[in-house]
Each structure stands twice: as structure tokens, then as C-alpha cells.
Motif scaffolding. Structure first.
Motif, PDB file in Angstrom:
ATOM      1  N   GLU A 188     -87.956  71.458  38.836  1.00 41.33           N
ATOM      2  CA  GLU A 188     -88.115  71.529  40.289  1.00 41.33           C
ATOM      3  C   GLU A 188     -86.965  70.829  40.995  1.00 41.33           C
ATOM      4  N   GLU A 189     -86.551  69.676  40.450  1.00 46.24           N
ATOM      5  CA  GLU A 189     -85.422  68.954  41.037  1.00 46.24           C
ATOM      6  C   GLU A 189     -84.140  69.768  40.906  1.00 46.24           C
ATOM      7  N   THR A 190     -83.938  70.360  39.719  1.00 43.23           N
ATOM      8  CA  THR A 190     -82.760  71.195  39.512  1.00 43.23           C
ATOM      9  C   THR A 190     -82.780  72.399  40.446  1.00 43.23           C
ATOM     10  N   LEU A 191     -83.974  73.005  40.580  1.00 42.18           N
ATOM     11  CA  LEU A 191     -84.120  74.142  41.488  1.00 42.18           C
ATOM     12  C   LEU A 191     -83.863  73.718  42.929  1.00 42.18           C
ATOM     13  N   GLY A 192     -84.315  72.502  43.279  1.00 40.49           N
ATOM     14  CA  GLY A 192     -84.078  71.978  44.620  1.00 40.49           C
ATOM     15  C   GLY A 192     -82.595  71.825  44.913  1.00 40.49           C
ATOM     16  N   TYR A 193     -81.874  71.271  43.936  1.00 40.82           N
ATOM     17  CA  TYR A 193     -80.419  71.132  44.107  1.00 40.82           C
ATOM     18  C   TYR A 193     -79.750  72.505  44.193  1.00 40.82           C
ATOM     19  N   ALA A 194     -80.238  73.455  43.396  1.00 39.75           N
ATOM     20  CA  ALA A 194     -79.668  74.806  43.439  1.00 39.75           C
ATOM     21  C   ALA A 194     -79.902  75.438  44.808  1.00 39.75           C
ATOM     22  N   ARG A 195     -81.123  75.283  45.326  1.00 37.58           N
ATOM     23  CA  ARG A 195     -81.414  75.796  46.669  1.00 37.58           C
ATOM     24  C   ARG A 195     -80.526  75.126  47.700  1.00 37.58           C
ATOM     25  N   GLU A 196     -80.401  73.786  47.567  1.00 37.49           N
ATOM     26  CA  GLU A 196     -79.603  73.027  48.526  1.00 37.49           C
ATOM     27  C   GLU A 196     -78.149  73.492  48.518  1.00 37.49           C
ATOM     28  N   ASN A 197     -77.601  73.700  47.317  1.00 33.86           N
ATOM     29  CA  ASN A 197     -76.226  74.194  47.215  1.00 33.86           C
ATOM     30  C   ASN A 197     -76.088  75.559  47.868  1.00 33.86           C
ATOM     31  N   ASN A 198     -77.096  76.404  47.650  1.00 36.99           N
ATOM     32  CA  ASN A 198     -77.068  77.739  48.249  1.00 36.99           C
ATOM     33  C   ASN A 198     -77.125  77.650  49.770  1.00 36.99           C
ATOM     34  N   TRP A 199     -78.022  76.779  50.266  1.00 36.08           N
ATOM     35  CA  TRP A 199     -78.116  76.589  51.714  1.00 36.08           C
ATOM     36  C   TRP A 199     -76.810  76.014  52.266  1.00 36.08           C
TER      37      TRP A 199
ATOM     38  N   MET B 266     -89.829  71.582  64.646  1.00 35.35           N
ATOM     39  CA  MET B 266     -89.335  71.385  63.279  1.00 35.35           C
ATOM     40  C   MET B 266     -89.691  69.969  62.831  1.00 35.35           C
ATOM     41  N   ILE B 267     -90.274  69.847  61.629  1.00 40.97           N
ATOM     42  CA  ILE B 267     -90.585  68.537  61.071  1.00 40.97           C
ATOM     43  C   ILE B 267     -90.017  68.468  59.653  1.00 40.97           C
ATOM     44  N   ASP B 268     -89.146  67.499  59.417  1.00 43.08           N
ATOM     45  CA  ASP B 268     -88.465  67.386  58.129  1.00 43.08           C
ATOM     46  C   ASP B 268     -89.331  66.634  57.116  1.00 43.08           C
ATOM     47  N   ASP B 269     -89.010  66.813  55.848  1.00 48.25           N
ATOM     48  CA  ASP B 269     -89.647  66.102  54.725  1.00 48.25           C
ATOM     49  C   ASP B 269     -91.107  66.489  54.509  1.00 48.25           C
ATOM     50  N   VAL B 270     -91.464  67.755  54.747  1.00 49.00           N
ATOM     51  CA  VAL B 270     -92.863  68.155  54.565  1.00 49.00           C
ATOM     52  C   VAL B 270     -93.235  68.351  53.102  1.00 49.00           C
ATOM     53  N   GLU B 271     -92.289  68.108  52.187  1.00 51.56           N
ATOM     54  CA  GLU B 271     -92.672  68.078  50.776  1.00 51.56           C
ATOM     55  C   GLU B 271     -93.475  66.831  50.461  1.00 51.56           C
ATOM     56  N   ARG B 272     -93.423  65.831  51.368  1.00 50.21           N
ATOM     57  CA  ARG B 272     -94.215  64.610  51.200  1.00 50.21           C
ATOM     58  C   ARG B 272     -95.597  64.826  51.813  1.00 50.21           C
ATOM     59  N   GLN B 273     -96.596  64.164  51.227  1.00 52.78           N
ATOM     60  CA  GLN B 273     -97.979  64.399  51.626  1.00 52.78           C
ATOM     61  C   GLN B 273     -98.246  64.029  53.077  1.00 52.78           C
ATOM     62  N   GLY B 274     -97.685  62.902  53.525  1.00 54.07           N
ATOM     63  CA  GLY B 274     -97.934  62.461  54.896  1.00 54.07           C
ATOM     64  C   GLY B 274     -97.443  63.467  55.920  1.00 54.07           C
ATOM     65  N   GLU B 275     -96.192  63.926  55.774  1.00 50.91           N
ATOM     66  CA  GLU B 275     -95.638  64.912  56.703  1.00 50.91           C
ATOM     67  C   GLU B 275     -96.346  66.263  56.556  1.00 50.91           C
TER      68      GLU B 275
ATOM     69  N   GLY C 181     -85.227  73.370  50.361  1.00 47.93           N
ATOM     70  CA  GLY C 181     -83.994  73.061  49.659  1.00 47.93           C
ATOM     71  C   GLY C 181     -84.314  71.947  48.689  1.00 47.93           C
ATOM     72  N   LYS C 182     -83.515  70.892  48.666  1.00 48.18           N
ATOM     73  CA  LYS C 182     -83.900  69.697  47.913  1.00 48.18           C
ATOM     74  C   LYS C 182     -85.118  69.063  48.575  1.00 48.18           C
ATOM     75  N   LYS C 183     -85.131  69.163  49.900  1.00 47.16           N
ATOM     76  CA  LYS C 183     -86.303  68.772  50.683  1.00 47.16           C
ATOM     77  C   LYS C 183     -86.830  70.020  51.380  1.00 47.16           C
ATOM     78  N   SER C 184     -87.893  69.868  52.148  1.00 44.44           N
ATOM     79  CA  SER C 184     -88.463  71.010  52.869  1.00 44.44           C
ATOM     80  C   SER C 184     -88.626  70.656  54.338  1.00 44.44           C
ATOM     81  N   VAL C 185     -88.387  71.637  55.191  1.00 41.60           N
ATOM     82  CA  VAL C 185     -88.604  71.465  56.619  1.00 41.60           C
ATOM     83  C   VAL C 185     -89.675  72.462  57.055  1.00 41.60           C
ATOM     84  N   GLY C 186     -90.674  71.961  57.780  1.00 45.43           N
ATOM     85  CA  GLY C 186     -91.718  72.809  58.315  1.00 45.43           C
ATOM     86  C   GLY C 186     -91.329  73.291  59.703  1.00 45.43           C
TER      87      GLY C 186
END
Length: 335
Positions: A110-121, A283-292, A317-322
Motif C-alpha cells: 500500500e505504501e509503495t502503491l501510494g508513492y507510485a500514485r503520488e509520483n503519477n500525480w 476539500m479536507i486533506d489527510d482523510v486516510e486517517r480515522q479522525g479526518e 496519492g500517498k495521502k488522500s484528500v476528500g
């Protein structure tokens, strides 16, 4: 005395003797019968007692044999059960090890995929902003604590195509560089930035020039309870700062939410739907975290309860934005 008289006198006596003898014989037979019956009864009773005793012994032997067999069987079962428990414990340990290995592998993937997405973005973002007439400064430090490339891409597309004019930004940082350049390039744009750290505000102002259309507002951190969650971090005085205002773009990347387990960054949530225009983007950043993530879901619930039509989704991406947009701007979720 004559012979016949003598004979006559003798005959009755003989009959009496015979009868007496018969009686004695009868008595003897009777006594003998009683004796024989008594003898046989005693023998039957002895046989019955001996049978009962023998039967008891057989039952006792059988019970002892059964108990012995049961003990032996129970010991074998206990031994088998003990071996099974040992094998089960070994299997559980192996399963736990495999589970940990699998979790580590999944997290790594998942981390590798996140970095791959981030690079693509990153590639998509850089290509998208290349010929923009209002975004002159491209020196961004994206990722880690700042917004990621996927968030920067969506933010740029919203600014460039939706053209919001009432902007609320929570958290001073890389997103402010976008919003500041956008606000300085057009008249009539109001851009409010809420930040808690005065030293960071001073540092940013010394290194980056904002136009009069952008206004940095300082609000200290405070804490409140929300739906059973204790001490959720918020901006102190936030309600007073935005009182009576409506926004068509809200960018949420503060206050700090990394240690919030139930809800994080609820300031805007507590003012929905009063703080948004009919046409809006949130837009709310870091929604991969439970609180957000929980706050993002609460926002959608509040809009539903108010009967406001909207569309929501994630950019990962590496993180997620809602992203939540009014129905007329649903194309923002397909960019």
C-alpha cells in the motif's frame, strides 16, 4: 378258653397295632418329608446366596475392568488432547506470524502503491500547471506534512476552472502559495487563512508576499467535546472570525489532527451548512486517517440532513484528500 375266643381276642389287638404302626409310619413319613423339604429349601437358599455372591463378584470384576478401560481411554484422550493443544498453539503462533507478515506485506504494498500514485500525480500536476498564466511561482514543497500532489492538482483545477471568489483556508502552508497567487491575480477575491502558530505566520510573511486579497488570521488551539469524543482540537475563536460569511471554496488542512482518533478538524463541520454558498467546493486533506475520515463522513451527513444536493469522493496519492462539491460542480470529482 377256647381257641376261637383266643383268636378273637387277638385280632382286634393286631388291628390296633397295625393302625398304630401305620400312624407311626405316617408320622415318620411326614417328619421325613418335612426334613427333606427343609433340607431342600436350605439348599435352594444357599444356591441363591451363592449365585448372588457370584453375580456380585462378576459385576464388581466387570466394573473394575470397565473403570480400568475408561481410565486408560481417558489417559489416552488427555494425552491426545494435550498434543492437540500443543499443535494448536504452534499453529496459532504460525498463523499470527503469517498474519503479521501479511499485514507488513500489505502495508508495504500500500505504501509503495501510494508513492507510485503520488509520483503519477506529480507528473500530471506539473504538466497541468506548466502554461498557467496566473501561477507564476512553481517552487512548491509538496508531500509529508504539506498537501500532496493529488491535493495540489485538484486545488489548482478548482481555482483555474471553477474560479471561486470567497475562499476559506485552514492551515497556512503550501496550499497558501496556490491560493495567494490566485487571489492576487484577480479583483474581488477574498481569501482568509486561519493559522495557530504565530512564528510560522511571521516566517511565511517574511518569505512569501501575499496580496491584500489574502488575510491571515491567527487563532490559538483549543479543545472541545464532539459526539462523545473528548478534547477534539479546534481553533479558538473560529466562529467569531467567520461569523456572517459564506464561502464557495473551503480548503481544510488544519488544525493538527494526527493524534485525533475519533474526530479531527471539525471547525467547518460545526458551521455547515450556514458557511457555504449554494455552489461550493470543500476539500479536507489527510482523510486516510480515522479522525479526518469521520469528520468527512459527518460533513456529508449534515449536508444530507439539510437537504443539500452534493457529490463526494476521494483523490488518493500517498495521502488522500476528500472532496465534497455541490451537484452543479460534480465534474470536479472526475478530473
Amino acid at each position: 378258653m377256647s381257641f376261637w375266643k383266643k383268636l378273637k381276642n387277638m385280632l382286634p389287638a393286631s388291628k390296633r397295632q397295625i393302625r398304630c404302626l401305620e400312624e407311626k409310619i405316617y408320622e415318620l413319613e411326614k417328619e421325613n418329608k418335612k426334613y427333606i423339604e427343609k433340607k431342600f429349601k436350605f439348599t435352594d437358599l444357599q444356591i441363591e446366596h451363592k449365585f448372588q455372591d457370584t453375580n456380585s463378584r462378576i459385576i464388581d470384576i466387570r466394573n473394575r475392568f470397565i473403570q480400568s478401560e475408561l481410565r486408560e481411554l481417558l489417559e489416552k484422550q488427555n494425552d491426545t488432547l494435550s498434543k492437540f493443544n500443543v499443535a494448536l498453539e504452534e499453529a496459532n503462533q504460525q498463523l499470527k506470524f503469517l498474519k503479521n507478515e501479511m499485514t507488513t506485506s500489505i502495508n508495504l504494498q500500500e505504501e509503495t502503491l501510494g508513492y507510485a500514485r503520488e509520483n503519477n500525480w506529480g507528473i500530471v500536476f506539473n504538466n497541468t500547471i506548466e502554461d498557467c498564466d496566473w501561477l507564476k511561482e512553481h517552487a512548491f514543497s509538496l508531500g509529508r506534512w504539506a498537501i500532496g500532489y493529488q491535493c495540489a492538482y485538484v486545488l489548482f483545477r478548482v481555482l483555474d476552472e471553477v474560479r471561486p471568489d470567497k475562499i476559506l483556508e485552514l492551515g497556512l502552508g503550501q496550499s497558501t502559495k496556490f491560493l495567494g497567487q490566485y487571489a492576487s491575480n484577480s479583483k474581488g477575491i477574498k481569501h482568509m487563512v486561519v493559522e495557530s502558530d504565530p512564528s510560522w505566520i511571521e516566517f511565511f510573511k517574511n518569505n512569501y508576499e501575499l496580496s491584500d486579497n489574502s488575510n491571515i488570521v491567527h487563532c490559538d488551539w483549543d479543545f472541545c467535546d464532539y459526539k462523545g469524543a473528548k478534547e477534539v482540537r479546534i481553533f479558538d475563536g473560529f466562529s467569531e472570525k467567520i461569523a456572517g460569511q459564506k464561502f464557495n471554496l473551503i480548503m481544510i488542512d488544519a488544525p493538527f489532527g494526527g493524534d485525533m482518533k475519533e474526530y479531527a478538524r471539525i471547525d467547518v463541520l460545526q458551521h455547515l451548512p450556514e458557511c457555504i454558498e449554494d455552489s461550493f467546493v470543500i476539500m479536507i486533506d489527510d482523510v486516510e486517517r480515522q479522525g479526518e475520515q469521520n469528520t468527512f463522513n459527518e460533513m456529508k451527513m449534515k449536508l444530507e440532513e439539510a437537504g443539500i444536493l452534493f457529490v463526494a469522493g476521494l483523490y488518493k496519492g500517498k495521502k488522500s484528500v476528500g472532496v465534497i462539491v455541490s451537484e452543479n460542480l460534480k465534474f470536479v470529482l472526475t478530473m
